[in-house]
Scaffold this motif. Structure first.
Motif, PDB file in Angstrom:
ATOM      1  N   VAL A 101      32.730  57.262  78.135  1.00 33.36           N
ATOM      2  CA  VAL A 101      32.314  57.114  76.740  1.00 33.36           C
ATOM      3  C   VAL A 101      32.324  55.625  76.412  1.00 33.36           C
ATOM      4  N   ASP A 104      32.048  55.996  70.610  1.00 35.54           N
ATOM      5  CA  ASP A 104      32.328  57.375  70.203  1.00 35.54           C
ATOM      6  C   ASP A 104      31.278  57.928  69.255  1.00 35.54           C
ATOM      7  N   ARG A 107      26.270  59.627  70.462  1.00 35.81           N
ATOM      8  CA  ARG A 107      26.369  60.772  71.358  1.00 35.81           C
ATOM      9  C   ARG A 107      25.766  60.479  72.735  1.00 35.81           C
ATOM     10  N   ASP A 110      28.246  59.332  75.343  1.00 38.73           N
ATOM     11  CA  ASP A 110      29.434  60.167  75.524  1.00 38.73           C
ATOM     12  C   ASP A 110      29.182  61.199  76.620  1.00 38.73           C
TER      13      ASP A 110
END
Length: 439
Positions: A101, A104, A107, A110
């Motif tokens: 990741v 955070d 998306r 991640d």
């Protein structure tokens, strides 16, 4: 596509690009000539200390570790005068999601979790980002190696062990698919206030069913592997090395009941290479853990107690207490902001020294003990001839945040950059204030 929907896609991409504007420092070239470090206090990693040391490495391997007073003065290759400094084996961060990741809130960056519950075939290593800015920020504190582990589900997938100076995951990997990670069910849970339940802790009515589901999966996988395997089943096929003992089983759990049930599970399924991760209540069942030969990756030291009646300093001293009892213990860093906080690994060990452990025993918890638990102690974890030259020089005590100042670091003999986005910003604003002072 409407402008509103378009913005939903453009904004995360712009954030990701802006966050990646400063790429990781260029990986160092292969070691081309011997390097000799003279005069440093060498913390071997196995509990030994050499006050005036001589360390020589070439072709990425350590060839000599001795007392400089007993050696001749003809030193080969590049000579580093490290008198007054300290040299350590590279610190190892186990059970980390580093490189999986980046941001955070974006998306697209991640990759720590996948859809599904029983996923032993999901391999975290192929999602590892070797150019992560977060990863490069580990190196100035001496954290040079990590176990990259997935998150989520009942079986998250497999972890791999990497070094933190590489072009891509293929260059980074030191041990591929070293084990699977199992998130053991919790026997208790907090009340779901949004459904009108009391907020207090209560028994998890689904606990036994969840354990049974996990046990059935292991049993069915073993039966599948013993059969013809005519119909492909990727999750079951991925369990083969678990049953042969070539892959470890890292079981994440904290409660006393959970740990006891894990030991029963271990015996039932004949799992010889099982590691307990977390182990908050491990002290309550330490004799059982010793009898089962189960090592513990102790949860983050810088934490608050889980229960009101726990000692306030239990997280600080737990690792030392377990080690005193004869368990093989190392420190892990998972939890809130775990990727960024992994750079504090040496200071977690430093805190342990303030609650009973001596410095060399605490050092073992982030070097040789960790290497033993991960199964890489033949090449990492200590300053010994024949092992990888993965080490660093600090101007002071590397377990103390006030004095840990890494001046040089090497991974497999390659001298790596200690620059990061943080050091670039520090220099930038230092220059700014110096200019203002001159006005």
């Amino acid at each position: 596509m409407s402008m509103k929907n378009l913005k939903q896609y453009i904004l995360p991409v712009l954030l990701f690009i802006s966050g990646s504007a400063f790429a990781q420092q260029t990986p160092a070239p292969e070691q081309s000539r011997p390097v000799t470090i003279v005069g440093a206090t060498a913390h071997i990693g196995n509990g030994e200390v050499i006050e005036n040391s001589l360390i020589i490495f070439q072709n990425g391997k350590i060839t000599t570790v001795s007392d400089a007073n007993s050696s001749d003065r003809q030193y080969p290759g590049t000579v580093i005068d490290a008198k007054g400094k300290h040299v350590y084996p590279g610190f190892i961060a186990p059970n980390s999601s580093l490189g999986l990741v980046e941001i955070d809130a974006v998306r697209q960056s991640d990759d720590e979790d996948e859809l599904g519950e029983l996923l032993p075939h999901v391999r975290s290593i192929i999602a590892y980002n070797a150019e992560s800015q977060v990863v490069e920020s580990m190196r100035p504190n001496g954290v040079l190696v990590g176990q990259i582990a997935p998150r989520g589900g009942r079986i998250s997938g497999t972890s791999s062990i990497v070094q933190f100076d590489a072009w891509n995951w293929e260059d980074a990997v030191l041990k591929e698919d070293d084990g699977i990670h199992v998130n053991w069910p919790n026997s208790v849970r907090r009340g779901r206030w949004w459904e009108g339940e009391d907020r207090g802790i209560k028994a998890n009515a689904d606990y036994q069913e969840n354990v049974r589901t996990l046990s059935d999966f292991f049993r069915n996988a073993k039966a599948y592997l013993a059969g013809s395997q005519e119909q492909a089943n990727l999750p079951f096929q991925a369990m083969k090395k678990v049953f042969t003992g070539d892959q470890k089983v890292y079981v994440h759990a904290n409660g006393e009941k959970e740990i006891i049930d894990i030991l029963t599970f271990k015996k039932e399924h004949n799992l010889n290479n099982l590691v307990l991760v977390g182990g908050y209540d491990a002290l309550k069942v330490v004799d059982e853990l010793k009898a089962a030969n189960v090592p513990v990756l102790v949860g983050r030291v810088h934490s608050t107690p889980n229960l009101e009646d726990n000692h306030y300093d239990l997280p600080y001293k737990l690792a030392h207490l377990l080690q005193q009892e004869g368990l093989l213990v190392a420190l892990e860093t998972s939890g809130s902001m775990e990727r960024m906080n992994s750079r504090n690994l040496p200071f977690y060990a430093g805190t342990v020294t303030g609650y009973g452990a001596n410095k060399e025993d605490a050092l073992k918890m982030i070097t040789l003990n960790t290497a033993k638990i991960l199964g890489v102690d033949d090449s990492l974890g200590s300053l010994e001839a024949g092992k990888d030259a993965t080490l660093f020089i600090s101007e002071g005590d590397a377990l103390d945040m006030r004095t840990n100042k890494v001046s040089q670091a090497f991974i497999r003999g390659r001298e790596i950059s200690l620059e990061s986005h943080q050091t670039e910003l520090a220099k930038r604003y230092s220059d700014k204030f110096e200019q203002q002072e001159k006005k």
